[in-house]
Structures are given as C-alpha cells and as structure tokens.
Write a protein that holds these residues in place. Structure first.
Motif, short mmCIF file in Angstrom:
data_model
loop_
_atom_site.label_atom_id
_atom_site.label_comp_id
_atom_site.label_asym_id
_atom_site.label_seq_id
_atom_site.Cartn_x
_atom_site.Cartn_y
_atom_site.Cartn_z
N MET A 1 0.82 -1.29 0.09
CA MET A 1 0.05 0.13 0.06
C MET A 1 0.88 1.36 -0.02
O MET A 1 1.79 1.24 0.75
CB MET A 1 -0.84 0.17 1.26
N SER A 2 0.61 2.15 -0.71
CA SER A 2 1.45 3.54 -0.66
C SER A 2 0.83 4.45 0.29
O SER A 2 -0.21 4.82 0.64
CB SER A 2 1.27 3.94 -2.27
N ARG A 3 1.84 5.17 0.38
CA ARG A 3 1.63 6.18 1.58
C ARG A 3 1.66 7.45 0.61
O ARG A 3 2.35 7.79 -0.41
CB ARG A 3 2.85 6.41 2.50
N PHE A 4 0.88 8.53 0.96
CA PHE A 4 0.82 9.74 0.37
C PHE A 4 0.50 9.96 -1.16
O PHE A 4 1.08 10.58 -1.78
CB PHE A 4 2.22 10.82 0.68
N SER A 5 -0.06 8.92 -1.60
CA SER A 5 -0.32 8.62 -2.81
C SER A 5 0.79 8.40 -3.87
O SER A 5 0.54 8.65 -5.01
CB SER A 5 -1.01 9.92 -3.56
N LYS A 6 1.81 8.08 -3.20
CA LYS A 6 2.96 7.91 -4.02
C LYS A 6 3.82 6.88 -3.45
O LYS A 6 3.96 6.67 -2.15
CB LYS A 6 3.80 9.11 -4.31
N ARG A 7 4.54 6.11 -4.29
CA ARG A 7 5.49 5.20 -3.58
C ARG A 7 6.83 5.79 -3.01
O ARG A 7 7.52 6.35 -4.19
CB ARG A 7 5.74 3.80 -4.59
N PHE A 8 7.45 5.64 -2.14
CA PHE A 8 8.72 6.11 -1.81
C PHE A 8 9.55 5.14 -1.53
O PHE A 8 9.25 4.24 -0.75
CB PHE A 8 8.66 7.09 -0.55
N HIS A 9 10.78 4.99 -1.81
CA HIS A 9 11.81 4.26 -1.45
C HIS A 9 12.95 4.91 -0.78
O HIS A 9 13.56 5.83 -1.33
CB HIS A 9 12.30 3.54 -2.96
N ALA A 10 13.22 4.34 0.23
CA ALA A 10 14.32 4.75 0.93
C ALA A 10 15.48 4.94 0.17
O ALA A 10 16.61 5.87 0.30
CB ALA A 10 14.58 3.98 2.16
N GLN A 11 15.73 4.06 -0.70
CA GLN A 11 16.97 3.99 -1.25
C GLN A 11 17.41 5.00 -2.29
O GLN A 11 18.59 5.72 -2.53
CB GLN A 11 17.08 2.56 -1.93
N ASP A 12 16.36 5.76 -2.75
CA ASP A 12 16.07 6.96 -3.42
C ASP A 12 17.04 7.98 -2.64
O ASP A 12 17.46 8.89 -3.34
CB ASP A 12 14.96 7.49 -4.02
N GLY A 13 16.76 7.88 -1.28
CA GLY A 13 17.55 8.95 -0.53
C GLY A 13 19.09 8.89 -0.46
O GLY A 13 19.74 9.76 -0.01
N ALA A 14 19.58 7.60 -0.85
CA ALA A 14 20.94 7.28 -0.66
C ALA A 14 21.98 8.24 -1.31
O ALA A 14 22.97 8.25 -0.96
CB ALA A 14 21.30 5.93 -1.14
#
Lengths: 234, 288, 323
Positions: free
Chosen positions: C1-14
């Motif tokens: 299930m997505s949060r905030f209407s968008k899928r977030f990936h922690a790895q994108d923060g790397a």
C-alpha cells in the motif's frame, strides 16, 4: 573520618577523605549520612556546610569500585543510593546544603556537588563528570542545573569544567580565591540562616518537588540497578 | 494612538486603534505600582476580556512611571484574608488563605490566566519588578527590559520562597534559582541578562519603540496560529503553579522564632513605614 | 500500500545521504549531501537517514557518529516544496483529516520514517557539526536532537516557523525558558556564538576550523569502550524520557490553522504561487524582528549582556579548549 560542629544556625561537616566515598566505602558513607540527618533533625540548624581540608576536594579515583559493595546489593543501596543512602540524604533534607569545594573534584565529590543546593568554589577548582566512575550517578540533577545540552556534553565529552565555566553555567554559585573560600562559605551560610526556619523548610520542600517533577526520584530509584547492570556489562 | 480605553481603576486596557495590539497598564504610581487585591481582581477581569477579544493578537503589559511593579501591596498582605470566610479571625482560617491565593495561583487565578492567554504577550520590565512582576515576566512570551531593572523578590528573605519555583528553575537553572531565593533576592538588568532571566535590554528612551516594533511584527502572525500555539502552553508548569499555591498557604503560617525578622509583627507594632525600613535594614545584614 | 499517494523508496535517498566510518577511530559519519537545495530533506532522505542511523547503531566498530552537511547550509529542514503534495486530501474530500495531519508528525517522530526519534534516542553519541543555517525542523528535529553540538560562528539557527505554522518552541531545556521563548516567539535566528553562550552549542569556532574541531572532540569521546558509550547514552536517553521528552510527548499538529481572509495564507500561496511567494508574503506581514530593530536604530538581540559585542577575551575564552 569526619568532624561535626554547629553554631549560629549553621552545621559544618568536615570530611577527612572524600576518596573513600568514590571507592564505595560503606562506613564512610554511613557516617556522613548520619551526620547530615543529625543536622537535619536539629531545629537550631538551618544550613549544612559540607567541606574537606584536603588540598583537592575529591581527586579522581580510577580503580573500579569495590566489587563486594556492588555484589552486596542491599548494603550498597542502604549506604549510597537508596532512599536512606548518602546521596539522597544530601538531596532531600529540609535544610539548605552548601558545598565548599577546592581543587580537583571528581567521582563522589562531583556527586556531592551536584546534589548540594549552593556551591562555593575556589578559582582553581575543576569538575569532572562522575558518570564514568560512578554509574549510578543521577542524570536529572545535572540537566536541571546546567541545561540538557551542557549536561550531556559535560558527561559524554568528559572534559573537566573549570571553576569559571562552572560559574558561567550556573553550576557553581560563587568562585573565590582559595584564601577566601572558608570566609565566603561562612558568609553565604550565615546569610541563608537569616531566613526563618519554617521558610527554609517550606522552600526546600518546594525545590525538592521541582526536582521530583522532572524525574529525580525515579532516577534515584533505578540508579542502583543501573550500577549493577553496568558492572555486569564490563 | 490610544482611542479605546477601558479604565478599571488602576488597571487600564488600551486598544491601539488600527492594530491588533492592546496594552494592559498597571497604574498605582504613588506606591510604585504596588498591586492591591482590587487591582488583582481587575487584572483577572481584564485578562478574561482580552482573551475573548478576537480583534486583539498581542498584549503589552506595562507600568505607569519608573517601575513596572514593586510587588504586592505590603499594607494589605495577610489582612486581605479577611475578605474570605473565616479570614477575619485573629488567626485566619486556612480556607480563607487558600481562597485568596487561588486568586493568584489557582485554576482561574492570575498566573494560569496570564500564562495561557491566547494572545502573544510582551512585558516591559523596568525599574522595580518584584514578586508579581517577576512572574508576569517569566510567563510572558517576550520581555524587554531597561538598564534600571531590579528584578526578583526582596520578600523571599523573610517570607520564604513564594512563587512558581519550577518555572524559575527552568529559566535560570536549578542552582541559580536557589541562589536567587536563598541568597540574592534581586538582580540588576545586566545580571538578569547574564543568567538568562531576561533576553533583551534596551535604553529607556528606546523602550516604547522597541516594544511597539516587536508588537507590530508579532501581530502579523495569523490569529489561528497564535491561539493554537498559546492554547495549552504553560500547561507544563501546572505543577509549578499548584506548588506555588500550596506553598503560599504554608508560608502564611510561618511560626517566627527568636531572632527571625517578623514583618507582620513589625507592621502591627510600629506601622507599615517602620516595618518596611526594618525589612530593608534586615536585608542589609543588620540584626532584627 | 502506498503512502501519500506515491510510492517512496528509502534507497532513493541514498544519493543525498552519505554514510562512512573510520573503524580505527570508532567514528561514523553521516553527511547531508544535497547542497544545491540547502540540504532540504525529502521523504526519501528522511527514510534513508533513519536506516543509516540504524545501521550505525548495530555496527560495533562505531562508538561516535558525526552528523554533518555539505555546502553552506546544515539543513533547511523539510523540503517545503514537497510538503504541499505530500499531505494529499483523501479522494472526494475538501480538506485533509486529522489522520493525514498527524501523519506528518508521526513520520518525523515515529513509525517507519521516524528519523527525529531515531536521532533523539540514538544509542551512541551523536555530534552535530553545524556548518551553516538550520531552521524549523532542521533546527529542532535534526540539530537539537544531537547530543553535542559544534556550531560554526557564522551559522544561523532557529525556529522561524511562527509565521507559517504557529509558534515554535525553542529548546528551553537547554537554553533556559526565557531564551527558549524568545527563539520560538520571535522566530529570530541565533548565531553560533549566541548558541554557545546560551548553552546549546558546546563549542563554537570559525567554519574553517569546524571539521577539525569536531573530529578532535569525537576522537576524545571514542576513546571510551563501546559498552561505556552504550551505558552512558542509555542513562541519558532515559533521563530525557523522565523529563518529558519521551515518545508520547513528541509531536503536535492534528489540525490545520486557518488564516482569516485578511491574513496571509502561507500554504495556499505556496500552492498557487510557489514557495518564494509564500515566504515573501509571510515575512512582509510579520517582518524579521532584528531587521525591524535595525531599521529603527534600536539595539538587537545579542549575546553577552545588554547589547554589547563580545570582547576579544571572551572570544578567546569561547575557543575550543586546547588539550
């Protein structure tokens, strides 16, 4: 081991060797605790002065605390960290506790400093965190005295605090040259003793409640367990 | 530009036209703005009115003349219990004392009202700022002081540690708070600034402009933001305020022993003026 | 299930959070590396920060962690441009609910992305190396969450959010209640020197000496054993919880402030005209206090007593101590 005298509303307790307390000597702790309670129960006394004639009030003792004291948990609690122990006896009496301190102050001496109400220090005094040597040290009092970040920095960084910085931080009330230390302490004690006895009792209770509303008693209640667990971790 | 003023005797509320700023003004200049019981009642009423006034966002608290307030009126202390049930006896009842002190520290008392006022408050700390003045300052959002400030409570010496010791300790640190109550009693502007008891000291000629500049900036903040933020703020000091209430009652019961300065006895035997002089002499270290 | 209407990936923060360690010294570092955006933290960055803290917690080589930043800012806080799209209204509803509102703070303080909690309750010593400005969440949630702060003299830190989202509360348990009130109510920033004087910064020094000063401090602390460090931090984390900085005491929000029609509406302006317009309107309605004072030739809020400058002796005294 200690000298007790009382005059003009001020009880003076001179400790021969504060290092015994850093080593968790049971007899030394009970003697001091008993002297403090005697002063507390004396209605002619309003101020309790703690001091030592040693050149350095409480030099650092790096030897590990007496294992037997820690293993004998009940004796440890009774003498030092429990409700009838030395340290809570410094924090919670209904009289104002004034500490006179000179030179190096570490270990048990720093605990006495943290738990006293008013501190008069010589200009060459330094204050080292007690947390490394005495794992049951109360962590709430340093925060209430010097603020959260300073308390953490002083405890975690481990750098001794100079008398001048201690005064600037509100840890020490007055800094004077060594020659003037006893006179300044006596002056402060006499001034405090001009407050009515009932007022001193009531005001001390008020300040104790302030400390407790921030968790000081809870911290004390758990402190012996902290020490025991620290002992088992090393 | 004061166009709308409600005067309630010695407490005045002035709405500054064209702004969302009101001034709450203490005016008892013949007695260096000493606070009487009537002024206390008026102050509580004024705060209730201000809290309900949606056109006001910022409240400036100030005093007439050189001082903001010299503290509770010493001609009234203790006698004021007689306004409450059982308070007229030679030893006033405890419930009279509790009811009186509740006007200051109780649920609807001065300091809970002031601390949780849903407006931003700016306090002008000038000259004598004793007792009630110290606490108005401590509970304000901003304090602007002048160099002639003398802040604290000289009555601590003979009446004991009245007040909210928790907020005092939270402001200057626990040990410095004990120094103030047990030893020093009052401090100057510079000392106050060094111990972080006040945050801004300006020359007296700059006081009005500074306070007004601050008030105008703060009044640009949306009402919902101010109201929400102030709502429940000061709640952290509820225990300090209730401690102050019970301690005040306790301290009114002090049994004075030989050699201890008894202000009320001095006032009874020799009149107010002599009692105040004797108090000052005792504070200087002279025998009582 | 997505949060905030968008899928977030922690790895994108790397890409923007660099983690490193020096095992010999026992020191780990986390570097905020998004200098072009003043290290503003996106949701992915916050998630990755959270994960990085956890990884360093379980790494026995590390006893002390330095949190630092690239560029001229420490962190501008949360990426405000992102916030507008972050708290999306539920489909078919005209406004967001309390759950959406609370999610903002939950994600800072608890749950999967609870990075501020991870910082505050970190089990090892955390030193903040503050090179430049830190505002709002960047100040209270990130910088103040560090155990020990080394703040550059030139840095500017504080809580300006009084104009946007309500009064900030300054870190009063560290600087005293009145100084905390000033910080939160006026929104005025502090210099490194003032932060040091008030007791928030343990050390202040010129930015050119910041790295070396912080490393020296970290090295001293890292001389302790791992068990010593874990024990001391556990004691202080417990103390903070006793003093009301525990889990339930954290967080706020729950409902959105509604500016009246005659007042600047920050979030609406940001949505319609962009971040800069929102800031401009808020600041013109409630100008910077020190700016107002400067324009009026009035004394400004300064360290060191009634409006006076630090003397040369005071600046020497405030220098990091020599060993």
């Amino acid at each position: 081991m200690l000298d007790y005298s009382a005059d003009g509303g001020v009880a003076q307790i001179t400790i021969a060797d504060v290092r015994l307390l850093s080593k968790h000597d049971i007899v030394a702790a009970k003697d001091l605790r008993d002297a403090i309670w005697e002063a507390n129960d004396d209605n002619d006394v309003k101020v309790i002065v703690l001091r030592s004639d040693a050149h350095d009030f409480s030099p650092r003792v790096t030897a590990k605390p007496d294992d037997n004291a820690l293993r004998n948990f009940t004796a440890f609690q009774d003498a030092y960290y429990g409700p009838h122990g030395l340290y809570q006896s410094v924090c919670y009496p209904k009289k104002v506790v004034v500490l006179e301190v000179q030179g190096e102050c570490a270990g048990a001496g720093t605990l006495l400093m943290l738990y006293s109400d008013i501190v008069v220090a010589s200009s060459d005094s330094t204050f080292r965190t007690p947390a490394d040597d005495l794992p049951a040290s109360n962590t709430i009092f340093p925060i209430l005295i010097m603020g959260l970040h300073r308390a953490k920095a002083w405890n975690l960084a481990g750098r001794p605090l100079s008398a001048q910085d201690a005064e600037a931080w509100g840890v020490v009330n007055y800094v004077v040259e060594r020659e003037g230390l006893r006179a300044k302490t006596a002056e402060c004690a006499a001034k405090i003793a001009r407050m009515p006895l009932d007022a001193i009792t009531s005001t001390k209770m008020g300040f104790n409640a302030v400390a407790d509303s921030s968790g000081a008693s809870e911290d004390f209640a758990l402190s012996a367990f902290y020490a025991a667990s620290r002992h088992s971790l090393s | 530009m004061t166009l709308k003023t409600e005067s309630m005797g010695r407490i005045r509320v002035e709405h500054i036209e064209g702004t969302a700023i009101a001034r709450l003004h203490i005016a008892n200049p013949d007695k260096r703005n000493a606070m009487t019981f009537d002024m206390l009642s008026d102050l509580n009423d004024a705060l209730a009115q201000l809290d309900r006034d949606d056109s006001v966002k910022v409240v400036i608290v100030s005093g007439e003349g050189k001082d903001v307030t010299s503290g509770w009126d010493l001609s009234e202390v203790y006698d004021v219990f007689s306004r409450f049930p059982g308070g007229s006896s030679s030893i006033p009842s405890q419930r009279a004392r509790i009811q009186y002190y509740s006007q200051i520290w109780g649920r609807n008392g001065l300091f809970p009202r002031y601390a949780q006022l849903h407006k931003l408050t700016i306090f002008e700390a000038k000259g004598l700022c004793y007792d009630v003045g110290l606490y108005l300052g401590l509970y304000s959002d901003l304090v602007v002081a002048t160099p002639d400030l003398q802040i604290g409570n000289p009555r601590w010496l003979f009446a004991g540690g009245e007040g909210d010791l928790k907020i005092l300790a939270a402001t200057v640190g626990l040990r410095r708070a004990k120094q103030l109550v047990f030893l020093q009693n009052t401090v100057s502007a510079d000392e106050a600034k060094d111990m972080k008891l006040v945050e801004l000291v300006v020359p007296p000629e700059a006081l009005d402009d500074t306070v007004m500049a601050l008030a105008k900036t703060l009044s640009g903040i949306p009402r919902d933001n101010i109201f929400t933020a102030k709502n429940g703020s000061g709640g952290q000091f509820v225990s300090g305020m209730s401690g102050a209430l019970s301690r005040a009652v306790g301290l009114s019961n002090i049994l004075y022993r030989d050699g201890e300065f008894n202000f009320l006895k001095e006032r009874r035997d020799n009149g107010l003026k002599a009692a105040m002089e004797a108090a000052e002499s005792y504070a200087r270290g002279e025998s009582s | 299930m997505s949060r905030f209407s968008k899928r977030f990936h922690a790895q994108d923060g790397a890409e923007y959070i660099l983690v490193d360690k020096d095992p010999a010294a026992g020191i780990g570092t986390i570097t905020l590396a998004r200098p072009e955006k003043l290290n503003a933290l996106t949701v992915e960055m916050r998630e990755y920060l959270n994960e990085s803290l956890w990884r360093l917690e379980v790494d026995d080589d590390v006893r002390v962690v330095i949190l630092k930043a690239q560029g001229r800012a420490f962190t501008a806080g949360h990426d405000l441009a992102e916030e507008r799209t972050w708290n999306k209204r539920p489909p078919g509803k005209k406004r967001i609910g309390m759950t959406e509102n609370t999610m903002y703070f939950q994600d800072i303080l608890g749950g999967k992305v609870g990075y501020a909690s991870s910082l505050r309750h970190f089990s090892k010593v955390l030193i903040g190396q503050v090179n430049g400005f830190a505002f709002g969440g960047g100040f209270s949630m990130v910088a103040c969450a560090c155990d020990i702060l080394v703040i550059a003299e030139e840095a500017s830190v504080g809580s300006p959010q009084v104009r946007f989202t309500g009064l900030g509360s300054g870190p009063w348990q560290s600087v005293g209640y009145r100084a905390g009130k000033w910080i939160g109510s006026s929104g005025e920033p502090m210099t490194g020197a003032l932060a040091h004087e008030l007791g928030l910064a343990y050390v202040t020094c010129p930015r050119t000496q910041l790295e070396e000063t912080t490393l020296q401090l970290a090295a001293e602390i890292a001389q302790r054993t791992l068990n010593d460090v874990l024990f001391l931090k556990a004691r202080f984390n417990a103390a903070e919880a006793l003093m009301g900085r525990g889990r339930s005491g954290e967080g706020g929000g729950g409902f959105t402030q509604r500016p009246d029609e005659d007042e600047p509406n920050f979030w609406r302006t940001v949505g319609e005209q962009g971040l800069k317009a929102g800031l401009d309107k808020a600041y013109s309605a409630a100008p910077r206090v020190n700016k107002v004072l400067a324009n009026s030739e009035l004394p400004q809020f300064q360290a060191g007593g009634a409006g006076r400058e630090h003397t040369a002796e005071e600046r020497m005294r405030d220098r990091p101590r020599d060993r």
